[in-house]
Design a protein around this motif. Structure first.
Motif, PDB file in Angstrom:
ATOM      1  N   ILE A   1     -42.385  -4.698   8.914  1.00  0.00           N
ATOM      2  CA  ILE A   1     -42.162  -6.201   8.049  1.00  0.00           C
ATOM      3  C   ILE A   1     -44.028  -6.249   8.470  1.00  0.00           C
ATOM      4  CG2 ILE A   1     -42.469  -8.194   7.405  1.00  0.00           C
ATOM      5  CD1 ILE A   1     -39.265  -8.702   7.965  1.00  0.00           C
ATOM      6  N   ARG A   2     -44.597  -6.480   7.699  1.00  0.00           N
ATOM      7  CA  ARG A   2     -46.442  -6.719   7.683  1.00  0.00           C
ATOM      8  C   ARG A   2     -46.534  -8.127   6.808  1.00  0.00           C
ATOM      9  NH1 ARG A   2     -49.144  -1.538   4.766  1.00  0.00           N
ATOM     10  NH2 ARG A   2     -50.411  -2.561   5.831  1.00  0.00           N
ATOM     11  N   LEU A   3     -47.263  -8.841   7.933  1.00  0.00           N
ATOM     12  CA  LEU A   3     -47.314 -10.282   7.781  1.00  0.00           C
ATOM     13  C   LEU A   3     -48.937 -10.279   7.255  1.00  0.00           C
ATOM     14  CD1 LEU A   3     -45.868 -11.949  10.176  1.00  0.00           C
ATOM     15  CD2 LEU A   3     -45.053 -11.038   8.137  1.00  0.00           C
TER      16      LEU A   3
ATOM     17  N   ALA B   1     -38.915 -20.858  -1.845  1.00  0.00           N
ATOM     18  CA  ALA B   1     -40.128 -19.793  -2.115  1.00  0.00           C
ATOM     19  C   ALA B   1     -38.716 -18.844  -2.371  1.00  0.00           C
ATOM     20  CB  ALA B   1     -41.392 -19.727  -1.616  1.00  0.00           C
ATOM     21  N   THR B   2     -38.891 -18.066  -3.293  1.00  0.00           N
ATOM     22  CA  THR B   2     -37.976 -16.925  -3.951  1.00  0.00           C
ATOM     23  C   THR B   2     -38.887 -15.770  -2.862  1.00  0.00           C
ATOM     24  OG1 THR B   2     -37.386 -17.285  -6.109  1.00  0.00           O
ATOM     25  CG2 THR B   2     -36.978 -15.252  -5.481  1.00  0.00           C
ATOM     26  N   SER B   3     -38.608 -15.347  -2.012  1.00  0.00           N
ATOM     27  CA  SER B   3     -39.085 -14.194  -1.406  1.00  0.00           C
ATOM     28  C   SER B   3     -39.138 -12.634  -1.935  1.00  0.00           C
ATOM     29  CB  SER B   3     -38.172 -13.386   0.127  1.00  0.00           C
ATOM     30  OG  SER B   3     -39.280 -12.479   1.051  1.00  0.00           O
ATOM     31  N   ASP B   4     -40.647 -12.276  -2.584  1.00  0.00           N
ATOM     32  CA  ASP B   4     -41.054 -11.154  -2.521  1.00  0.00           C
ATOM     33  C   ASP B   4     -41.180  -9.925  -1.680  1.00  0.00           C
ATOM     34  OD1 ASP B   4     -43.243 -12.047  -2.180  1.00  0.00           O
ATOM     35  OD2 ASP B   4     -43.832 -11.302  -3.499  1.00  0.00           O
ATOM     36  N   ALA B   5     -40.791  -9.919  -0.666  1.00  0.00           N
ATOM     37  CA  ALA B   5     -40.996  -8.759   1.063  1.00  0.00           C
ATOM     38  C   ALA B   5     -40.248  -7.539   0.201  1.00  0.00           C
ATOM     39  CB  ALA B   5     -40.322 -10.055   2.169  1.00  0.00           C
ATOM     40  N   PHE B   6     -40.802  -7.248   0.863  1.00  0.00           N
ATOM     41  CA  PHE B   6     -40.327  -5.642   0.876  1.00  0.00           C
ATOM     42  C   PHE B   6     -40.534  -4.937   2.548  1.00  0.00           C
ATOM     43  CE2 PHE B   6     -44.168  -5.316  -1.297  1.00  0.00           C
ATOM     44  CZ  PHE B   6     -45.172  -4.783  -0.381  1.00  0.00           C
TER      45      PHE B   6
ATOM     46  N   CYS C   1     -36.237  -6.687   0.641  1.00  0.00           N
ATOM     47  CA  CYS C   1     -35.620  -7.007   2.195  1.00  0.00           C
ATOM     48  C   CYS C   1     -34.010  -8.199   1.714  1.00  0.00           C
ATOM     49  CB  CYS C   1     -36.819  -8.430   2.693  1.00  0.00           C
ATOM     50  SG  CYS C   1     -37.846  -7.300   3.633  1.00  0.00           S
ATOM     51  N   PRO C   2     -33.334  -7.879   2.528  1.00  0.00           N
ATOM     52  CA  PRO C   2     -31.836  -8.787   2.787  1.00  0.00           C
ATOM     53  C   PRO C   2     -32.178 -10.099   2.761  1.00  0.00           C
ATOM     54  CG  PRO C   2     -32.185  -7.139   4.454  1.00  0.00           C
ATOM     55  CD  PRO C   2     -33.056  -6.805   3.545  1.00  0.00           C
ATOM     56  N   SER C   3     -31.094 -11.031   3.073  1.00  0.00           N
ATOM     57  CA  SER C   3     -31.881 -12.418   3.014  1.00  0.00           C
ATOM     58  C   SER C   3     -30.714 -12.988   4.250  1.00  0.00           C
ATOM     59  CB  SER C   3     -32.142 -13.211   2.096  1.00  0.00           C
ATOM     60  OG  SER C   3     -31.249 -14.435   2.092  1.00  0.00           O
ATOM     61  N   ILE C   4     -31.314 -13.840   5.157  1.00  0.00           N
ATOM     62  CA  ILE C   4     -29.981 -14.025   6.204  1.00  0.00           C
ATOM     63  C   ILE C   4     -28.522 -14.640   5.148  1.00  0.00           C
ATOM     64  CG2 ILE C   4     -31.198 -16.560   5.945  1.00  0.00           C
ATOM     65  CD1 ILE C   4     -29.354 -14.247   8.884  1.00  0.00           C
ATOM     66  N   PHE C   5     -29.334 -14.703   4.633  1.00  0.00           N
ATOM     67  CA  PHE C   5     -28.279 -15.659   3.168  1.00  0.00           C
ATOM     68  C   PHE C   5     -26.839 -14.637   2.928  1.00  0.00           C
ATOM     69  CE2 PHE C   5     -31.631 -18.955   2.842  1.00  0.00           C
ATOM     70  CZ  PHE C   5     -30.207 -20.321   3.587  1.00  0.00           C
ATOM     71  N   ASP C   6     -27.424 -12.913   2.647  1.00  0.00           N
ATOM     72  CA  ASP C   6     -26.293 -12.265   2.097  1.00  0.00           C
ATOM     73  C   ASP C   6     -24.968 -12.197   3.055  1.00  0.00           C
ATOM     74  OD1 ASP C   6     -28.427 -11.833   0.003  1.00  0.00           O
ATOM     75  OD2 ASP C   6     -29.325 -10.155   0.431  1.00  0.00           O
ATOM     76  N   PRO C   7     -24.095 -11.603   2.782  1.00  0.00           N
ATOM     77  CA  PRO C   7     -23.131 -10.958   4.365  1.00  0.00           C
ATOM     78  C   PRO C   7     -23.679  -9.972   4.978  1.00  0.00           C
ATOM     79  CG  PRO C   7     -22.199 -11.201   1.651  1.00  0.00           C
ATOM     80  CD  PRO C   7     -24.085 -11.124   1.677  1.00  0.00           C
ATOM     81  N   ALA C   8     -22.969 -10.450   5.777  1.00  0.00           N
ATOM     82  CA  ALA C   8     -23.914  -9.054   6.886  1.00  0.00           C
ATOM     83  C   ALA C   8     -23.103  -7.801   6.995  1.00  0.00           C
ATOM     84  CB  ALA C   8     -23.524  -9.532   8.859  1.00  0.00           C
ATOM     85  N   GLU C   9     -24.900  -7.512   6.746  1.00  0.00           N
ATOM     86  CA  GLU C   9     -24.020  -5.172   6.704  1.00  0.00           C
ATOM     87  C   GLU C   9     -24.266  -4.413   8.097  1.00  0.00           C
ATOM     88  OE1 GLU C   9     -26.876  -3.992   4.079  1.00  0.00           O
ATOM     89  OE2 GLU C   9     -27.114  -5.356   2.870  1.00  0.00           O
TER      90      GLU C   9
END
Length: 343
Positions: free
Chosen positions: A142-144, A46-51, A63-71
């Motif tokens: 992050i709110r679940l 699923a494409t995440s729409d978290a914010f 929200c960034p993704s774990i697949f993005d380069p580290a910042e």
């Protein structure tokens, strides 16, 4: 002969009943495992729409993704469920430490992510007060929405982190935050050893110089405190814990003595592999992580940490029963090939 004709039908009926019950339990477990696997596949693709919400600007930050380069250099993920009383002290201590390190070392950049697991008290308000104080670049929430479990809260936080190193820690502050340096140094030491070993091998590619690309996991451990804990706990709690550790050993195998300590550090590459595979959402996701490390060939280090019991534990007898059930799920889910491991 008349006696045998009366006994045989009764024994046959009992055997049939046991068979039907066993078959029913097996069918239930298979379907339960299959549903968990299907749910994981949907979440994975699923494409995440978290914010993140910024209470200062009232804007939503993707929200960034774990697949993005580290910042950032390090991300700290804190799962929180009804922690309005214990969270402030733990977060204050954590942020004081992080700020001191960032002042003395400009390359030490950090973020703290509190994952609110459907709290019904003022945990969310407490967390947003910290966002206002420290700004959304360094402190995020992050709110679940509803309660899913500690495992799911940590998984969400890990998947939306920006650090080269990712540390999970409990909201009660039971482990001293300064102990992250122990895990950090052990990860660096092992990375250097692996790099030298691979540089001398013609068949294995050289490890990347970027720490976040090397898959390594470090587990905080309270195993060195076991004798003291045995002396202070009730006998039935010791019996339950001994039994639980035995089942964990049979499930995940040897290697990590304390799988349940809530203080664990992962490189970005390790977190990417592990938390895109984790399926359990509650108690035994820690054991699943150990199992996945072995299956994915991720080196593990167990590091002794300072730990103190903080009042307010949510572990009950029913929790232990739930843990044992989840251990059975791990064994069957992966053992029968119902749950696939993605590398």
């Amino acid at each position: 002969m008349g006696g045998w004709t009366e006994i045989l039908p009764v024994s046959f009926l009992l055997s049939s009943l046991v068979f039907v019950i066993t078959l029913g339990i097996g069918a239930f477990l298979f379907e339960f495992l299959r549903k968990i696997g299907c749910r994981h596949s949907l979440e994975r693709n699923a494409t995440s729409d978290a914010f993140f919400e910024d209470p200062k600007s009232l804007k939503k930050v993707p929200c960034p993704s774990i697949f993005d380069p580290a910042e950032k250099y390090i991300s700290l993920i804190i799962p929180a469920f009804n922690e309005e009383h214990r969270l402030p002290g733990a977060v204050d201590e954590t942020l004081n430490y992080l700020q001191q390190r960032s002042v003395s070392n400009k390359s030490f950049t950090y973020e703290v992510i509190v994952v609110d697991d459907g709290s019904t008290d003022k945990t969310l308000k407490v967390a947003f007060d910290f966002v206002r104080k420290y700004n959304i670049d360094n402190f995020r929430v992050i709110r679940l929405g509803q309660n899913h479990g500690k495992g799911e809260a940590i998984r969400k936080g890990m998947l939306h982190s920006r650090g080269e190193l990712l540390l999970m820690l409990d909201a009660d502050g039971a482990t001293k935050i300064t102990d992250l340096e122990k895990l950090e140094s052990q990860i660096f030491e092992l990375a250097e050893k692996l790099k030298k070993l691979n540089m001398s091998s013609e068949t294995t590619a050289e490890l990347s110089r970027n720490l976040s690309d090397n898959a390594i996991a470090a587990f905080g451990s309270r195993a060195h405190l076991e004798k003291q804990a045995l002396a202070t706990r009730k006998w039935y709690r010791n019996l339950l814990m001994k039994g639980f550790h035995l089942v964990v050993l049979l499930t995940a195998g040897p290697g990590i003595r304390d799988t349940q300590c809530g203080f664990k550090m992962f490189t970005r590459a390790a977190a990417r592999k592990l938390f895109t595979n984790v399926r359990l959402k509650r108690w035994c996701f820690d054991v699943e992580i150990v199992y996945l490390c072995k299956q994915l060939g991720i080196p593990m280090i167990e590091v002794s940490v300072n730990w103190s019991e903080i009042p307010g534990s949510k572990v009950r007898l029913t929790s232990v029963i739930h843990m044992l059930f989840e251990l059975v799920l791990i064994r069957l889910g992966y053992g029968l090939g119902i749950w696939k491991i993605y590398s």
